[in-house]
Design a protein around this motif. Structure first.
Motif, PDB file in Angstrom:
ATOM      1  N   ASP A 236       0.822  -1.213   0.000  1.00  0.00           N
ATOM      2  CA  ASP A 236       0.000   0.000   0.000  1.00  0.00           C
ATOM      3  C   ASP A 236       0.857   1.266   0.000  1.00  0.00           C
ATOM      4  N   GLY A 237       2.180   1.113  -0.143  1.00  0.00           N
ATOM      5  CA  GLY A 237       3.055   2.278  -0.207  1.00  0.00           C
ATOM      6  C   GLY A 237       3.418   2.847   1.153  1.00  0.00           C
ATOM      7  N   PRO A 277       1.426   1.409 -16.286  1.00  0.00           N
ATOM      8  CA  PRO A 277      -0.016   1.160 -16.378  1.00  0.00           C
ATOM      9  C   PRO A 277      -0.807   1.806 -15.239  1.00  0.00           C
ATOM     10  N   GLU A 278      -0.160   2.028 -14.115  1.00  0.00           N
ATOM     11  CA  GLU A 278      -0.862   2.625 -12.972  1.00  0.00           C
ATOM     12  C   GLU A 278       0.134   3.400 -12.131  1.00  0.00           C
ATOM     13  N   LEU A 279      -0.368   4.347 -11.343  1.00  0.00           N
ATOM     14  CA  LEU A 279       0.493   4.997 -10.355  1.00  0.00           C
ATOM     15  C   LEU A 279       0.321   4.265  -9.030  1.00  0.00           C
ATOM     16  N   THR A 280       1.341   4.372  -8.190  1.00  0.00           N
ATOM     17  CA  THR A 280       1.270   3.666  -6.908  1.00  0.00           C
ATOM     18  C   THR A 280       1.495   4.658  -5.773  1.00  0.00           C
ATOM     19  N   GLU A 282       0.966   5.820  -1.372  1.00  0.00           N
ATOM     20  CA  GLU A 282       0.074   5.848  -0.223  1.00  0.00           C
ATOM     21  C   GLU A 282      -1.342   6.319  -0.565  1.00  0.00           C
ATOM     22  N   ALA A 283      -2.298   5.544  -0.128  1.00  0.00           N
ATOM     23  CA  ALA A 283      -3.697   5.925  -0.334  1.00  0.00           C
ATOM     24  C   ALA A 283      -4.008   7.180   0.481  1.00  0.00           C
ATOM     25  N   GLY A 284      -4.920   7.995  -0.009  1.00  0.00           N
ATOM     26  CA  GLY A 284      -5.366   9.155   0.760  1.00  0.00           C
ATOM     27  C   GLY A 284      -4.526  10.411   0.521  1.00  0.00           C
ATOM     28  N   PHE A 285      -3.527  10.309  -0.345  1.00  0.00           N
ATOM     29  CA  PHE A 285      -2.705  11.480  -0.659  1.00  0.00           C
ATOM     30  C   PHE A 285      -2.665  11.667  -2.171  1.00  0.00           C
ATOM     31  N   SER A 286      -2.718  12.920  -2.602  1.00  0.00           N
ATOM     32  CA  SER A 286      -2.643  13.188  -4.035  1.00  0.00           C
ATOM     33  C   SER A 286      -1.236  12.874  -4.535  1.00  0.00           C
ATOM     34  N   VAL A 287      -1.077  12.812  -5.853  1.00  0.00           N
ATOM     35  CA  VAL A 287       0.251  12.538  -6.419  1.00  0.00           C
ATOM     36  C   VAL A 287       1.253  13.589  -5.952  1.00  0.00           C
ATOM     37  N   LEU A 288       0.851  14.866  -6.027  1.00  0.00           N
ATOM     38  CA  LEU A 288       1.798  15.920  -5.634  1.00  0.00           C
ATOM     39  C   LEU A 288       2.155  15.805  -4.161  1.00  0.00           C
TER      40      LEU A 288
END
Ligand code: BES
Ligand code: ZN
Length: 451
Positions: A236-237, A277-280, A282-288
């Motif tokens: 989950d990062g 194919p996908e970004l990975t 931590e959930a709940g945080f934007s890419v930036l």
């Protein structure tokens, strides 16, 4: 020379010459080339009219190039920083043109170091030289400090800044070693991640073993590396190092809001910049947020066993993984490394010994966007690019920023002219030549206004 266009053309030629020198600081075999690059930069500073230049040597490291002009009494003093060393070039066969033969294509120059950081360093040198030639003097005082170890940890500059803060006294540092958020969008970087880079060393059997004869009974260090790494960072990062996130500071609501309004298309970023194919993460945080304001743990290379063509059935005696932690404010590199070591100890499987050998570390940094030196830089860039300057952060690290802040007590103004697709540290690194020219214009304006 009185015409700026002609001056810039000549500046490009000089930059190409610098780009031909393979100054890979981490490679001991390139020591002479790194020296040549330092000498070239020193010559450049002399040509730019510095009244004193010096190659500063700290221990056995690569020299720091210093140059000063202090004739603007009563005016601010700027510490102009850059680095003349570059990253390794592997994988070589992925370069369209050779890394040390600067080649122009579609308005870009392709070469290792084109953007990071020879091209951007040369912007500072040439902007100063232009003012000097045009006016016979500068509107501000300048001290250049250009290092040759940024890409391998910057030990020399760290020691020098710590031991000689008085020699480097200045009002602000100016650094061109970061990126614009998008083409045409002038950007000032106000936050960088810190780093702790090292090797995870795992030792098992006393020698390489036949994997059929011993497999099932003997521990496998390569397998252990995989187990340790996956135990340190989950699918989950999230990093599973105890207390690792304790000091992680959240960006202010204003900063988050500003990031929201940046022109960012996640799908385009995934396709064009990352190409997966996908970004990975931590959930709940934007890419930036994930790349600017959250720490990460990455693995850069794993060595061990047999990696040649074909098959060889062996259980290796030893395996090494090069890994790094990227840190954000207010994490502390020393503490994070201790936490990492303890975590490794806790998750090392039976039958092997694991250790972490730190190679270099640097603290994260944040700069106050309300600082007058920053604001003037933003206006200068705005004038040259014709667009409003945005304040961004970057996930990369420039360890000296934290040290300038700590030992010289000055802010660093990070005026970046790189582009998101400049391929830093990767094959086909490039620099947009129009940005080289506009970078010179922006720095010229900036110095004029500060004076
Ligand atoms: N110029 C980069 C850092 C950077 C890249 C800042 C993009 C902002 C935007 C710098 O040369 C660099 O690569 N630093 C290393 C740090 C080092 C200690 C090896 C890095 O970030 O990996
Ligand atoms: Zn770099």
């Amino acid at each position: 020379m009185s015409d700026l266009a002609g001056f810039k053309k000549q500046a490009r030629e000089e930059l190409f010459e610098l780009l031909r020198i393979p100054s890979i600081s981490t490679d001991p075999a390139r020591k002479q080339d790194v020296e040549r690059a330092a000498a070239f930069v020193e010559q450049g500073l002399k040509r730019a009219g510095m009244t004193r230049t010096e190659l500063i040597r700290v221990g056995a490291g690569h020299p720091l190039v210093y140059g000063e002009w202090l004739g603007a009494e009563g005016r601010p003093t700027l510490l102009l920083y850059g680095h003349y060393d570059v990253q390794p070039v592997e994988p070589l066969d992925e370069w369209i043109s050779p890394p040390f033969e600067p080649t122009e294509r579609d308005g870009n120059v392709y070469a290792r170091g084109a953007c990071d950081d020879k091209g951007q360093t040369w912007i500072l040198v040439k902007a100063v030289e232009w003012l000097m030639r045009r006016d016979g003097r500068l509107p501000v005082n300048v001290k250049f400090l250009i290092e040759g170890e940024e890409e391998c940890g910057g030990e020399s500059i760290a020691a020098y800044v710590e031991q000689h803060p008085e020699a480097l006294a200045a009002d602000a540092a100016v650094i061109c070693d970061s990126e614009m958020f998008a083409p045409e969008l002038p950007s000032i970087c106000t936050g960088l991640r810190g780093i702790a880079f090292g090797e995870l060393i795992v030792e098992g059997p006393k020698t390489d073993l036949h994997s059929g004869v011993y497999g099932g009974a003997a521990p496998n260090p390569l397998m252990a590396v995989a187990e340790i790494l996956t135990a340190l960072k989950g699918r989950d990062g999230k990093i599973s190092i105890p207390h690792f996130y304790d000091r992680v500071a959240e960006p202010s609501p204003e900063e988050m809001e500003a990031w929201e309004s940046l022109p960012f298309d996640e799908e385009e970023y995934r396709k064009k910049e990352v190409g997966s194919p996908e970004l990975t993460g931590e959930a709940g945080f934007s890419v930036l947020e994930r790349v600017w304001a959250r720490p990460t743990l990455e693995v850069h290379g794993i060595r061990g066993g047999f990696t040649g063509e074909g098959a060889k059935t062996v259980i290796p005696a030893r395996a090494v993984a090069k890994i790094s932690l990227r840190l954000v404010a207010d994490q502390r590199p020393e503490e994070a490394v201790e936490q990492l070591k303890a975590a490794i100890e806790g998750v090392t499987p039976r039958g092997v010994r694991a250790s972490f050998n730190l190679l270099h570390a640097g603290a994260p940094s944040l700069v106050d966007p309300d600082n007058a030196y920053l604001k003037t830089a933003a206006s200068a860039m705005e004038e040259v690019f014709g667009n409003r300057t945005v304040y961004i952060r970057s996930g990369g690290s420039i360890p000296i920023v934290g040290l300038f802040n700590r030992y010289l007590e000055i802010p660093s103004v990070l005026m970046g002219f790189g582009l998101p697709d400049d391929n830093l540290h990767a094959p086909n690194e490039k620099f947009c030549l129009a940005n080289f020219d506009r970078g010179i214009d922006a720095v010229v304006r900036y110095l004029e206004w500060l004076g």
